[in-house]
Every structure is written in structure tokens, then in C-alpha cells.
Design an enzyme around this catalytic site. Structure first.
Site, short mmCIF file in Angstrom:
data_model
loop_
_atom_site.label_atom_id
_atom_site.label_comp_id
_atom_site.label_asym_id
_atom_site.label_seq_id
_atom_site.Cartn_x
_atom_site.Cartn_y
_atom_site.Cartn_z
CB SER A 244 -1.06 -0.10 1.15
OG SER A 244 -2.11 0.70 1.14
CG ASP A 471 -6.10 -2.66 -4.23
OD1 ASP A 471 -6.58 -1.82 -3.45
OD2 ASP A 471 -4.80 -3.08 -3.80
CG HIS A 499 -5.39 -2.68 -0.12
ND1 HIS A 499 -4.95 -2.22 -1.33
CD2 HIS A 499 -4.80 -1.97 0.88
CE1 HIS A 499 -3.99 -1.13 -0.97
NE2 HIS A 499 -3.97 -1.08 0.34
#
Length: 529
Positions: A244, A471, A499
Site C-alpha cells: 500500500s 483493489d 487490497h
């Protein structure tokens, strides 16, 4: 306590591994844990050392930093877990003033499970920004598969201003409760003014309640800290897994220290070229895509409380949020579920497909007038213990401090309505919330000491970028863009929900990641899984 509630409580306490962020503090955070999109991968070869020790491993980029680069780490058993080792690393508050104030970063190391197969240290970051990397490193099989746990000392650090590394503090817990519960889509001039005042109070609180580090929590400075950590670990090059926002941190490292790049895995990638507005639009589209995928899955079953079609289900959710805005719902404690908390309660399970049943439970309860489950999910996003009322870390505050120091761009409230059309086209359900997120850095009182660089990582070894097609927090297009922007970028695609891609049930992705990190085998650019 029912089994379903017990499961939610476990998530509230465990989800501290990963969080996320945009103007509305929607982050790049919670890692995917799918289990339904597996594919076969090739057999794995033997481990290969991540770097060859050399005399220049501790050579600093600036002679004035020699004392930092020459330090050794004094590992000792962690107080709360004898299987883990804890330590600190000293870095300068301001790299332009290496003889000035310093800060100690908290470190945690999970030693390789198979010392005879150890190939080196793997530095990890879970995202946010604001999430403590020490919790990520301590997560074991929740975050990493056995091939990585066998081959690496998994090393996490709490980036400056987060976790145990001089955490930025902006609000009291009660004030933070109110800040997160506020309406993210103001309905009138009074609510607009309240939003501006809340942001002014937040950033004023950061300065009042924190020390000078509050102006030095940029991604650039955290990347410089990682190079000091690399040297202290005795690694000539850095082996790194960033999820991320951790992909932005890793890409920044590659730009600043391309010759120190070893094996960098960037999972759930951030497009580092985007403006704040472009990022917010991308996330609005991403969460709408994820919500549609969830609703489609729900209505295909027998017991979906949302209706019989995707459009009916989306309308049910939109109407529910509107009703909660008009009249907050009671919960099992003394708080009410406001529309702000309901928003976080809805988007949190979209990060992880395995959590979709929790969203169904929360929506069904809310439609019956009970906001308890959605509130528990909102608390999980903010790393708040619903039962004690304590925040488990400062991620909900650090996310603003870091993002807004990296890019302080903010719209004036009167300019937000002009954004509605574009944002509602991107996300009919959440668009206006993301549009109002564009005011999120209004009121910041400090400036970055070093601007963020343009990133291409020229001169770096191959860097593997993983993107997931649906995502919500870091849309797939961002992974495509980052892989293209990096001179040595290699793209791996996971077709799935949730994600991030690694350890999410897709053997093809997992094997490619592990072959790269453990053996140094670079996957084919464009690999689709």
C-alpha cells in the site's frame, strides 16, 4: 458474546497491522486476505543471499552521517513476546542538520524460522501512512507465508512519528472520536464551517501536543531512515516488502538510493505521479468498484438484506447512509453511529474479501436500527479498541500529518461543489465524500524541509510491482502506472478482490513474490495471475 461478534472483536484488535489515506483519511492500508482465487505456480528453487557483504555497506551518502551509518543494533527479546527481538535505531530529526536533535525508531525482528536457509533481512512496511511496521513484522503467517518466514529475518520499524517512534499526537482520544465521527459530506454552511474548524484544531493540536518532529515526518525522511537501517543490519543492498503506502516509501527509497536497491517488492502500488485530486478520484472509483463487487456477491446469495439486484443493493446502502446522516443509530455502548463512522464501517470490509460477511452483518443490523457492527468496523479502521475506548496506535492522526506534509494541497470549501460532477461520476455512492476530502490538509501549520522527488528509480535493480484488478484503495491502474514510471519496474497482476496481492490466496502471485525475494528470480514483466 456471539461467535460473529467475537470474530469482529478479533479484527478490531488485529487489524492494526495495516491502515491507510487520502484527504478523508481513506488509506492505502488493510491488506487483502482472499482465499478463493488460487492458481498454480512453478516449483521453487533454493535460497540465494540477498546481498554480498562488502566494505561499503555502512558507507554514508554524506560523511556527516557516518555516526548513524556506523551504529550497530542491540537486539534483545521483546518484553511481550520472547520469540521476537526488539531494539531502537537512532536517526537525525533533520538530515540537513545531522548534529542536531535525534530520534530513536522502534524496531522489531522476527528471526528466520530456518537459520540454515536464512538469506538475509527483509524490511517490511504495511502502509498507511501511519501504521506501525513493528506490528506488521510480528504478524507471522497472518501477513507472510512460510517461505519468507523460513528465509528471512523479518524486520519492521515504526516510521518516524508513528507507533513507538516519537508518535505524533494531535487530539485527545475523546477529540479524535468526535473528529472521526464528523460528517464527511457537509450538508449546509454550518457543517462546512465545523469541518474547517475541526481541521484547524487538528493541525494546531499536532503542533501543540507534539515536538519538532511533527515537521519532519515526510516520506522522503522515512526513506532516508530506511537506508540507515539497511546499513545497521549489515546489508549492502535493501531487500524490502512494502504494501500500500509502503510502495510509495519503497519507490522513494529507489529514487534516493538506486544503487542500494536489492529486491524491492511493491504490493498494492500507489501512483506516485498523481496530484491529490487525481488520487482522490482514483480511490473514489476504486471503492465504488469494490462496493459493486461486494453487492453483486451479496445479491447472488439467498440471504442478502440489500435487495435482489446490484442497483437495488447500492440504492439501499445509499439510502441507509442518508438515514443515518439524518438520525444516528444507537450501538451497544454509549456512542451513536454517525454517518462519518458509518462511512468507515462500510469501506473497511471492502479492503479484504474475507470480511464481506461482516459488512453484510453490519448493514443488516443497521437496517434494523442497530449500528453496533458498523461501529466496530469503523473502530477497526482507526485502530480503536471498542471496549476500552483506547486507540492502539496513533495511525488515525499520523495519516494526516504525513500525507499533508508530503503534499499540503487543499481546496477551499467554497470550491468543493464544483468537483461534485466528476467525483459522483467516479463514485455515485462515495463521490461527494471524496470531493470533500480535498479540503483535508487545510490548516496545516508546518512545511516539509525537503520536497518530494520525481520518481523513476533510474539505476536500480529490477523492482517488482504487484497490482490487484479490483483493489479499492490502490486501484489497479496505479500499479500499472508505477511499474511504467520505474525504469526497472516489473508488473505482476492479480485478478481478484481486496487490497494488495501477496498472501491473498493466489498461488501464482505468491510463488512469483517468493521466488523473487528468496532466490532473486525476477518474474516476467506483465505476468498475469
Amino acid at each position: 458474546m456471539s461467535p460473529s461478534t467475537t470474530r469482529i472483536v478479533a479484527i478490531v484488535l488485529a487489524v492494526v497491522l495495516v491502515l491507510g489515506a487520502a484527504g478523508v483519511a481513506i488509506g492505502y492500508g488493510l491488506s487483502a486476505r482472499d482465499g478463493d482465487d488460487s492458481a498454480d505456480g512453478p516449483e521453487r528453487a533454493g535460497p540465494a543471499p540477498t546481498s554480498t557483504p562488502s566494505a561499503d555497506a555502512t558507507e554514508p551518502p554524506d560523511p556527516a552521517l557516518a555516526a548513524y551509518y556506523g551504529q550497530s543494533i542491540d537486539w534483545a527479546a521483546c518484553e511481550d513476546d520472547d520469540d521476537m527481538e526488539c531494539a531502537t535505531l537512532t536517526v537525525p530529526v533533520d538530515y540537513a542538520e545531522p548534529d542536531g536533535e535525534t530520534i530513536d525508531l522502534r524496531l522489531l525482528r522476527d528471526p528466520a524460522d530456518e537459520p540454515g536457509q536464512r538469506v538475509g533481512s527483509l524490511v517490511v512496511n504495511p502502509g498507511g501512512p501511519g501504521s506501525p511496521g513493528t506490528s506488521y513484522a510480528a504478524a507471522g503467517t497472518q501477513a507472510f507465508r512460510q517461505p519468507l518466514l523460513d528465509a528471512f529475518d523479518i524486520v519492521g520499524f515504526d516510521p518516524r512519528g508513528t507507533g513507538g517512534s516519537d508518535p505524533v499526537d494531535c487530539l485527545s482520544d475523546d477529540e479524535l472520536d468526535a473528529f472521526l465521527a464528523a460528517d464527511p459530506d457537509p450538508d449546509d454552511a454550518a457543517e462546512e464551517q465545523a469541518l474547517v474548524e475541526d481541521l484547524d484544531g487538528f493541525f494546531a493540536g499536532c503542533v501543540e501536543r507534539s515536538d519538532a518532529l511533527v515537521g519532519h515526518v515526510t516520506t522522503v525522511e522515512a526513506a532516508r531512515d530506511m537506508d540507515v537501517l539497511r546499513a545497521a543490519l549489515g546489508e549492502t543492498t535493501l531487500t524490502y516488502l512494502g504494501a500500500s503506502y509502503g510502495t510509495k516509501l519503497g519507490a522513494t527509497y529507489a529514487e534516493l538510493f538506486p544503487q542500494r536497491v536489492g529486491r524491492l517488492l511493491l504490493d498494492g502500488a500507489v501512483d506516485v505521479s498523481l496530484s491529490t485530486r487525481e488520487s482522490s478520484l482514483g480511490q473514489a472509483r476504486g471503492f465504488e468498484t469494490a462496493l459493486r463487487a461486494y453487492v453483486e456477491d451479496c445479491v447472488s446469495g439467498d440471504d442478502c438484506p440489500l435487495g435482489g439486484s446490484v442497483e437495488e443493493g447500492l440504492t439501499t446502502i445509499t439510502d441507509l447512509l442518508g438515514d443515518i446522516d439524518a438520525q444516528p443509530l444507537p450501538t451497544s455502548d454509549d456512542r451513536e453511529l454517525t454517518v462519518g463512522s458509518a462511512f468507515y464501517g462500510v469501506v473497511t470490509p471492502l479492503y479484504v474479501r474475507d470480511y464481506w460477511p461482516l459488512l453484510t452483518q453490519g448493514l443488516e443490523q443497521a437496517l434494523d436500527g442497530d449500528g453496533t457492527t458498523l461501529m466496530l468496523l469503523a473502530d477497526a479502521y482507526a485502530s480503536r479498541d471498542s471496549f476500552s475506548g483506547d486507540y492502539l496506535n496513533n495511525s488515525a492522526e499520523a495519516i494526516y500529518a504525513i500525507n499533508c506534509l508530503d503534499d499540503p494541497t487543499a481546496l477551499a470549501p467554497e470550491d468543493v461543489p464544483a468537483q461534485y460532477a466528476d467525483f459522483e461520476e467516479a463514485s455515485p455512492t462515495f463521490g461527494r465524500v471524496f470531493a470533500w476530502g480535498l479540503v483535508g490538509c487545510a490548516g496545516i501549520e508546518v512545511e516539509a524541509s525537503e520536497p518530494a522527488p520525481q520518481i523513476d528509480g533510474a539505476g536500480a535493480a529490477p523492482i517488482v510491482v504487484v497490482g490487484t484488478t479490483r483493489d479499492p484503495a490502490t486501484p489497479y491502474e496505479w500499479a500499472q502506472a508505477l511499474a511504467e514510471q520505474l525504469d526497472s519496474g516489473v508488473l505482476v497482476t492479480r485478478d481478484g478482490d481486496g487490497h494488495t496481492g501477496y498472501n491473498s490466496g493466489n498461488e501464482c502471485v505468491d510463488t512469483a513474490v517468493e521466488d523473487y525475494l528468496v532466490e532473486g528470480t525476477v518474474p516476467d514483466d506483465g505476468l498475469e495471475c
